[in-house]
Design a protein around this motif. Structure first.
Motif, mmCIF file in Angstrom:
data_model
loop_
_atom_site.group_PDB
_atom_site.id
_atom_site.type_symbol
_atom_site.label_atom_id
_atom_site.label_comp_id
_atom_site.label_asym_id
_atom_site.label_seq_id
_atom_site.Cartn_x
_atom_site.Cartn_y
_atom_site.Cartn_z
ATOM 1 N N THR A 129 13.821 -45.262 3.609
ATOM 2 C CA THR A 129 13.482 -44.669 4.903
ATOM 3 C C THR A 129 14.319 -43.417 5.144
ATOM 4 O OG1 THR A 129 12.801 -46.802 5.816
ATOM 5 C CG2 THR A 129 13.418 -45.089 7.404
ATOM 6 N N LEU A 130 15.611 -43.509 4.888
ATOM 7 C CA LEU A 130 16.494 -42.360 5.063
ATOM 8 C C LEU A 130 16.094 -41.211 4.130
ATOM 9 C CD1 LEU A 130 19.030 -40.998 6.233
ATOM 10 C CD2 LEU A 130 20.317 -42.068 4.377
ATOM 11 N N THR A 135 13.921 -35.877 3.151
ATOM 12 C CA THR A 135 12.965 -35.032 2.433
ATOM 13 C C THR A 135 12.070 -34.282 3.409
ATOM 14 O OG1 THR A 135 12.996 -36.531 0.542
ATOM 15 C CG2 THR A 135 11.117 -35.030 0.700
ATOM 16 N N ARG A 136 11.587 -34.977 4.433
ATOM 17 C CA ARG A 136 10.754 -34.319 5.451
ATOM 18 C C ARG A 136 11.530 -33.203 6.151
ATOM 19 N NH1 ARG A 136 8.860 -39.219 6.541
ATOM 20 N NH2 ARG A 136 10.343 -39.576 8.222
ATOM 21 N N ARG A 139 11.960 -30.203 3.814
ATOM 22 C CA ARG A 139 10.688 -29.485 3.648
ATOM 23 C C ARG A 139 10.328 -28.698 4.900
ATOM 24 N NH1 ARG A 139 7.541 -34.237 0.372
ATOM 25 N NH2 ARG A 139 8.313 -33.652 -1.677
ATOM 26 N N GLN A 140 10.565 -29.282 6.069
ATOM 27 C CA GLN A 140 10.280 -28.572 7.311
ATOM 28 C C GLN A 140 11.170 -27.341 7.440
ATOM 29 O OE1 GLN A 140 10.801 -31.678 10.185
ATOM 30 N NE2 GLN A 140 8.701 -32.426 9.959
ATOM 31 N N LEU A 141 12.431 -27.480 7.111
ATOM 32 C CA LEU A 141 13.364 -26.353 7.162
ATOM 33 C C LEU A 141 12.913 -25.250 6.212
ATOM 34 C CD1 LEU A 141 16.093 -25.347 8.324
ATOM 35 C CD2 LEU A 141 17.158 -26.366 6.313
ATOM 36 N N ASP A 142 12.521 -25.632 5.000
ATOM 37 C CA ASP A 142 12.058 -24.646 4.016
ATOM 38 C C ASP A 142 10.788 -23.948 4.485
ATOM 39 O OD1 ASP A 142 14.191 -25.108 2.352
ATOM 40 O OD2 ASP A 142 13.069 -26.341 0.921
ATOM 41 N N GLN A 143 9.917 -24.667 5.173
ATOM 42 C CA GLN A 143 8.684 -24.056 5.668
ATOM 43 C C GLN A 143 8.963 -23.108 6.828
ATOM 44 O OE1 GLN A 143 6.104 -27.318 6.620
ATOM 45 N NE2 GLN A 143 5.555 -27.692 4.496
ATOM 46 N N ASP A 144 9.945 -23.466 7.674
ATOM 47 C CA ASP A 144 10.287 -22.616 8.821
ATOM 48 C C ASP A 144 10.800 -21.259 8.348
ATOM 49 O OD1 ASP A 144 9.580 -24.680 10.471
ATOM 50 O OD2 ASP A 144 11.637 -25.297 10.916
#
Length: 158
Positions: A129-130, A135-136, A139-144
């Protein structure tokens, strides 16, 4: 908190290294490498082009091509015509390749059972879970803004 993230990242790399060494030993017991095992595995469900296999594994196409060529030379895989792309054949396992993959998978399963016996099952679920949350977030940071955490001197001009 950033110190905790740094420590977690270091722990993940350490765990990944231990798992990689274990995977290499598992594959080596069947005369293979972990990289060859991964390519055998990724094309085991259905034939796949080298570029598709590389994308799925998250590695360079050239590395997968080299391994695919070795696997075909050793009779563990074959290239077949790709109806969707004339110049990018599909890689498929031979019966020998399936046999090798099954043997490696059986060894891996036994190893996983030995690991699982040393830790409470709930710990595995909590760690998974962690890791999914981490990972999410990455990935969100990289997309931002993929360059946000790079020093100004390391930025690529746009």
């Amino acid at each position: 908190m950033s110190d905790e993230v740094a420590l977690l990242v270091a722990d993940i790399y350490e765990a990944a290294g231990a798992l990689r060494r274990s995977g290499e030993a598992t594959a080596a017991a069947e005369g293979q490498t972990q990289a060859r095992w991964q390519v055998l595995s990724v094309v085991s469900e259905q034939p796949m082009s080298v570029p598709s296999a590389a994308r799925r594994l998250g590695v360079a196409r050239q590395n997968v091509q080299r391994i695919a060529n070795e696997l075909t030379k050793d009779g563990l895989a074959v290239f077949t015509a790709n109806p969707d792309h004339r110049t990018s054949p599909l890689l498929a396992l031979t019966s020998d390749g399936r046999h090798v993959l099954e043997a490696i998978s059986a060894r891996a399963y036994a190893s996983h059972r030995r690991i699982a016996a040393r830790m409470p099952e709930a710990d595995f679920a909590a760690v998974r879970t962690l890791l999914h949350s981490l990972t999410r977030a990455v990935r969100q940071l990289d997309q931002d803004d993929p360059d946000a955490d790079r020093p100004a001197t390391g930025r690529h001009p746009h």
